[in-house]
Design a protein around this motif. Structure first.
Motif, PDB file in Angstrom:
ATOM      1  N   LEU A  56      -7.913   4.493  -2.270  1.00 59.79           N
ATOM      2  CA  LEU A  56      -6.893   4.169  -2.434  1.00 59.79           C
ATOM      3  C   LEU A  56      -7.565   3.016  -2.511  1.00 59.79           C
ATOM      4  CD1 LEU A  56      -3.791   4.683   0.563  1.00 59.79           C
ATOM      5  CD2 LEU A  56      -4.190   5.919  -1.705  1.00 59.79           C
ATOM      6  N   ILE A  57      -6.436   2.668  -3.692  1.00 63.08           N
ATOM      7  CA  ILE A  57      -6.887   0.869  -4.702  1.00 63.08           C
ATOM      8  C   ILE A  57      -6.657   0.129  -3.589  1.00 63.08           C
ATOM      9  CG2 ILE A  57      -6.342  -0.059  -6.308  1.00 63.08           C
ATOM     10  CD1 ILE A  57      -5.746   2.070  -7.980  1.00 63.08           C
ATOM     11  N   SER A  58      -5.061  -0.218  -3.270  1.00 65.66           N
ATOM     12  CA  SER A  58      -5.138  -1.047  -2.124  1.00 65.66           C
ATOM     13  C   SER A  58      -4.940  -0.596  -0.927  1.00 65.66           C
ATOM     14  CB  SER A  58      -3.260  -1.294  -2.219  1.00 65.66           C
ATOM     15  OG  SER A  58      -3.333  -2.259  -3.582  1.00 65.66           O
ATOM     16  N   PRO A  59      -5.175  -2.036   0.427  1.00 63.17           N
ATOM     17  CA  PRO A  59      -5.542  -1.411   1.033  1.00 63.17           C
ATOM     18  C   PRO A  59      -3.465  -1.105   1.972  1.00 63.17           C
ATOM     19  CG  PRO A  59      -5.746  -3.387   0.840  1.00 63.17           C
ATOM     20  CD  PRO A  59      -5.709  -2.991  -0.188  1.00 63.17           C
ATOM     21  N   LEU A  60      -3.846  -0.543   2.953  1.00 63.66           N
ATOM     22  CA  LEU A  60      -2.065  -0.125   3.488  1.00 63.66           C
ATOM     23  C   LEU A  60      -2.500  -0.899   4.615  1.00 63.66           C
ATOM     24  CD1 LEU A  60      -2.959   3.549   4.416  1.00 63.66           C
ATOM     25  CD2 LEU A  60      -2.039   2.857   2.001  1.00 63.66           C
ATOM     26  N   SER A  61      -0.690  -1.749   4.487  1.00 62.51           N
ATOM     27  CA  SER A  61      -1.008  -3.305   5.373  1.00 62.51           C
ATOM     28  C   SER A  61       0.099  -3.282   5.986  1.00 62.51           C
ATOM     29  CB  SER A  61      -1.315  -4.460   4.688  1.00 62.51           C
ATOM     30  OG  SER A  61      -0.618  -4.879   3.626  1.00 62.51           O
ATOM     31  N   ILE A  73       5.502   2.677  11.358  1.00 60.20           N
ATOM     32  CA  ILE A  73       6.011   2.986  10.185  1.00 60.20           C
ATOM     33  C   ILE A  73       5.275   3.991   9.791  1.00 60.20           C
ATOM     34  CG2 ILE A  73       5.204   0.926   9.534  1.00 60.20           C
ATOM     35  CD1 ILE A  73       8.048   0.850   8.384  1.00 60.20           C
ATOM     36  N   ALA A  74       5.988   4.915   8.377  1.00 59.15           N
ATOM     37  CA  ALA A  74       5.017   5.573   8.495  1.00 59.15           C
ATOM     38  C   ALA A  74       5.332   5.276   6.720  1.00 59.15           C
ATOM     39  CB  ALA A  74       6.020   7.142   8.092  1.00 59.15           C
ATOM     40  N   PHE A  75       3.558   5.496   5.983  1.00 58.37           N
ATOM     41  CA  PHE A  75       3.326   5.356   4.354  1.00 58.37           C
ATOM     42  C   PHE A  75       3.206   6.864   3.408  1.00 58.37           C
ATOM     43  CE2 PHE A  75       1.521   1.538   6.184  1.00 58.37           C
ATOM     44  CZ  PHE A  75       1.325   0.756   5.793  1.00 58.37           C
ATOM     45  N   GLU A  76       4.009   6.468   2.443  1.00 61.51           N
ATOM     46  CA  GLU A  76       3.396   7.746   2.433  1.00 61.51           C
ATOM     47  C   GLU A  76       2.539   7.619   0.689  1.00 61.51           C
ATOM     48  OE1 GLU A  76       6.520  10.734  -0.614  1.00 61.51           O
ATOM     49  OE2 GLU A  76       7.710   8.990   0.771  1.00 61.51           O
ATOM     50  N   VAL A  77       1.415   8.654   0.548  1.00 59.18           N
ATOM     51  CA  VAL A  77       1.255   8.049  -0.582  1.00 59.18           C
ATOM     52  C   VAL A  77       0.111   9.584  -1.287  1.00 59.18           C
ATOM     53  CG1 VAL A  77      -0.677   6.103   0.492  1.00 59.18           C
ATOM     54  CG2 VAL A  77      -1.492   8.425   1.092  1.00 59.18           C
ATOM     55  N   TYR A  78      -0.291   9.662  -2.178  1.00 56.73           N
ATOM     56  CA  TYR A  78      -0.506  11.147  -3.219  1.00 56.73           C
ATOM     57  C   TYR A  78      -1.756  11.212  -3.079  1.00 56.73           C
ATOM     58  CZ  TYR A  78       4.699  10.936  -3.003  1.00 56.73           C
ATOM     59  OH  TYR A  78       5.933  11.208  -2.639  1.00 56.73           O
ATOM     60  N   SER A  79      -2.494  12.516  -2.844  1.00 56.28           N
ATOM     61  CA  SER A  79      -3.841  12.785  -3.637  1.00 56.28           C
ATOM     62  C   SER A  79      -3.351  14.421  -4.391  1.00 56.28           C
ATOM     63  CB  SER A  79      -4.387  13.611  -2.466  1.00 56.28           C
ATOM     64  OG  SER A  79      -5.598  13.862  -2.349  1.00 56.28           O
ATOM     65  N   LEU A  80      -3.484  13.828  -5.887  1.00 56.12           N
ATOM     66  CA  LEU A  80      -3.630  14.075  -6.547  1.00 56.12           C
ATOM     67  C   LEU A  80      -5.059  15.363  -7.236  1.00 56.12           C
ATOM     68  CD1 LEU A  80      -2.339  11.105  -8.875  1.00 56.12           C
ATOM     69  CD2 LEU A  80      -1.500  13.074  -7.709  1.00 56.12           C
ATOM     70  N   ALA A  81      -4.831  16.569  -7.698  1.00 55.19           N
ATOM     71  CA  ALA A  81      -6.093  17.024  -8.037  1.00 55.19           C
ATOM     72  C   ALA A  81      -6.936  16.405  -9.196  1.00 55.19           C
ATOM     73  CB  ALA A  81      -4.917  18.237  -8.595  1.00 55.19           C
ATOM     74  N   ALA A 141      -4.849  18.545  -2.126  1.00 52.38           N
ATOM     75  CA  ALA A 141      -3.876  17.401  -3.536  1.00 52.38           C
ATOM     76  C   ALA A 141      -2.483  18.178  -2.036  1.00 52.38           C
ATOM     77  CB  ALA A 141      -4.232  18.069  -4.754  1.00 52.38           C
ATOM     78  N   GLY A 142      -1.816  16.641  -2.570  1.00 50.53           N
ATOM     79  CA  GLY A 142      -0.825  16.369  -2.033  1.00 50.53           C
ATOM     80  C   GLY A 142       0.002  15.811  -1.898  1.00 50.53           C
ATOM     81  N   ARG A 143       1.135  15.263  -0.625  1.00 52.01           N
ATOM     82  CA  ARG A 143       1.504  14.694  -0.624  1.00 52.01           C
ATOM     83  C   ARG A 143       0.925  14.486   0.786  1.00 52.01           C
ATOM     84  NH1 ARG A 143       6.072  14.407   3.313  1.00 52.01           N
ATOM     85  NH2 ARG A 143       7.162  12.044   3.205  1.00 52.01           N
ATOM     86  N   LYS A 144       0.908  12.889   1.028  1.00 53.37           N
ATOM     87  CA  LYS A 144       0.336  12.375   2.604  1.00 53.37           C
ATOM     88  C   LYS A 144       1.035  11.440   3.365  1.00 53.37           C
ATOM     89  CE  LYS A 144      -3.432  15.126   0.997  1.00 53.37           C
ATOM     90  NZ  LYS A 144      -3.964  15.781   1.410  1.00 53.37           N
ATOM     91  N   VAL A 145       1.113  11.960   4.204  1.00 48.60           N
ATOM     92  CA  VAL A 145       1.900  10.760   5.206  1.00 48.60           C
ATOM     93  C   VAL A 145       0.939   9.621   6.340  1.00 48.60           C
ATOM     94  CG1 VAL A 145       3.661  10.502   6.552  1.00 48.60           C
ATOM     95  CG2 VAL A 145       3.979  12.010   5.007  1.00 48.60           C
ATOM     96  N   ILE A 146       1.194   8.505   6.277  1.00 52.33           N
ATOM     97  CA  ILE A 146      -0.304   7.703   7.519  1.00 52.33           C
ATOM     98  C   ILE A 146       1.218   7.368   8.139  1.00 52.33           C
ATOM     99  CG2 ILE A 146      -1.860   6.313   7.202  1.00 52.33           C
ATOM    100  CD1 ILE A 146      -2.773   7.267   4.729  1.00 52.33           C
ATOM    101  N   GLY A 159       0.685  -1.790   0.242  1.00 49.34           N
ATOM    102  CA  GLY A 159       0.017  -0.184  -0.028  1.00 49.34           C
ATOM    103  C   GLY A 159       1.190   1.588   0.196  1.00 49.34           C
ATOM    104  N   ASN A 160       1.711   1.080   0.242  1.00 47.49           N
ATOM    105  CA  ASN A 160       2.600   2.595   0.523  1.00 47.49           C
ATOM    106  C   ASN A 160       3.507   2.748  -1.439  1.00 47.49           C
ATOM    107  OD1 ASN A 160       4.801   4.128   1.723  1.00 47.49           O
ATOM    108  ND2 ASN A 160       6.114   3.200   1.164  1.00 47.49           N
ATOM    109  N   PHE A 161       3.025   4.322  -1.391  1.00 46.66           N
ATOM    110  CA  PHE A 161       3.309   4.788  -1.995  1.00 46.66           C
ATOM    111  C   PHE A 161       2.496   5.034  -3.110  1.00 46.66           C
ATOM    112  CE2 PHE A 161       8.076   4.132  -1.769  1.00 46.66           C
ATOM    113  CZ  PHE A 161       7.817   5.654  -0.822  1.00 46.66           C
ATOM    114  N   GLN A 162       1.377   4.649  -3.226  1.00 48.97           N
ATOM    115  CA  GLN A 162      -0.120   4.796  -3.661  1.00 48.97           C
ATOM    116  C   GLN A 162      -0.165   5.872  -4.436  1.00 48.97           C
ATOM    117  OE1 GLN A 162      -3.314   2.079  -2.968  1.00 48.97           O
ATOM    118  NE2 GLN A 162      -1.894   2.306  -0.670  1.00 48.97           N
ATOM    119  N   ARG A 163      -1.419   6.570  -5.351  1.00 49.25           N
ATOM    120  CA  ARG A 163      -2.224   8.589  -5.588  1.00 49.25           C
ATOM    121  C   ARG A 163      -2.651   7.537  -5.815  1.00 49.25           C
ATOM    122  NH1 ARG A 163       2.280  10.001 -10.221  1.00 49.25           N
ATOM    123  NH2 ARG A 163       3.196   8.139 -10.206  1.00 49.25           N
TER     124      ARG A 163
END
Length: 186
Positions: free
Chosen positions: A35-40, A107-115, A91-96, A24-28
């Motif tokens: 998000l398409i895939s779960p964070l696991s 631990i931190a995931f990095e995902v992106y919210s797009l306009a 929109a922007g970078r998100k840390v979960i 689930g890391n680095f999703q957009r």
């Protein structure tokens, strides 16, 4: 579109727990979408890397609009806990972050919210452009193209035209039509 950067923070572990990203890391996704895939994540014993079952794992973000299907998931027999995340409207970078409560293990995931797609054009500089005939304005018309949530949308061509009167509009091509100079001929 957002640029993907290869950032992976090292997990913070405790004497009893280590949390590792499984998926689930680095999703957009578009702003406001799931998000398409779960964070696991997998929680293991740091001494022997054996999975730890039936532990709570908290998923959270400092972004207040991010929602989780299960913000306090439990690990299965393989030490895996997961949740689905729906992004906020900005929109922007998100840390979960995924963490074991009452422990520094996280631990931190990095995902992106797009306009989303362009929805509106809004003026940035609002000046009264009353001019005499055959006069050139030194003040450009400046607008922002935005999605439904007010996020700026880049790369949109703007066609400028007169609603009333006449003259010449010179759009600055370096800004993809976001600025225009006006010259009247009346």
């Amino acid at each position: 579109r957002a640029t993907l950067t290869a950032m992976r923070e090292s997990p913070v572990q405790s004497a009893n727990y280590r949390v590792e990203i499984v998926g689930g890391n680095f999703q957009r996704a578009s702003a406001g979408d799931r998000l398409i895939s779960p964070l696991s994540v997998r929680v293991v014993n740091p001494a022997n890397s054996s999975p730890l079952a039936d532990l709570p794992v908290q998923f959270y973000s400092v972004e207040p609009g991010i929602m989780f299907s299960d913000p306090m998931a439990r690990t299965n027999e393989y030490g895996v806990a997961m949740t689905n995340a729906t992004l906020d409207q900005i929109a922007g970078r998100k840390v979960i972050t995924a963490r074991v409560p009452e422990s520094p293990a996280e631990i931190a995931f990095e995902v992106y919210s797009l306009a989303r797609e362009a929805d509106s054009i809004r003026p940035i500089i609002t000046t009264d452009l009353k001019m005499r005939s055959r006069q050139t304005s030194s003040n450009p018309l400046v607008v922002s193209v935005q999605d439904i949530y007010g996020n700026p949308v880049s790369g949109v061509a703007i066609d400028w035209s007169y609603v009333e009167g006449g003259g010449r509009l010179d759009a600055d091509p370096s800004t993809l039509g976001a600025k225009a100079m006006i010259e009247t001929n009346e």
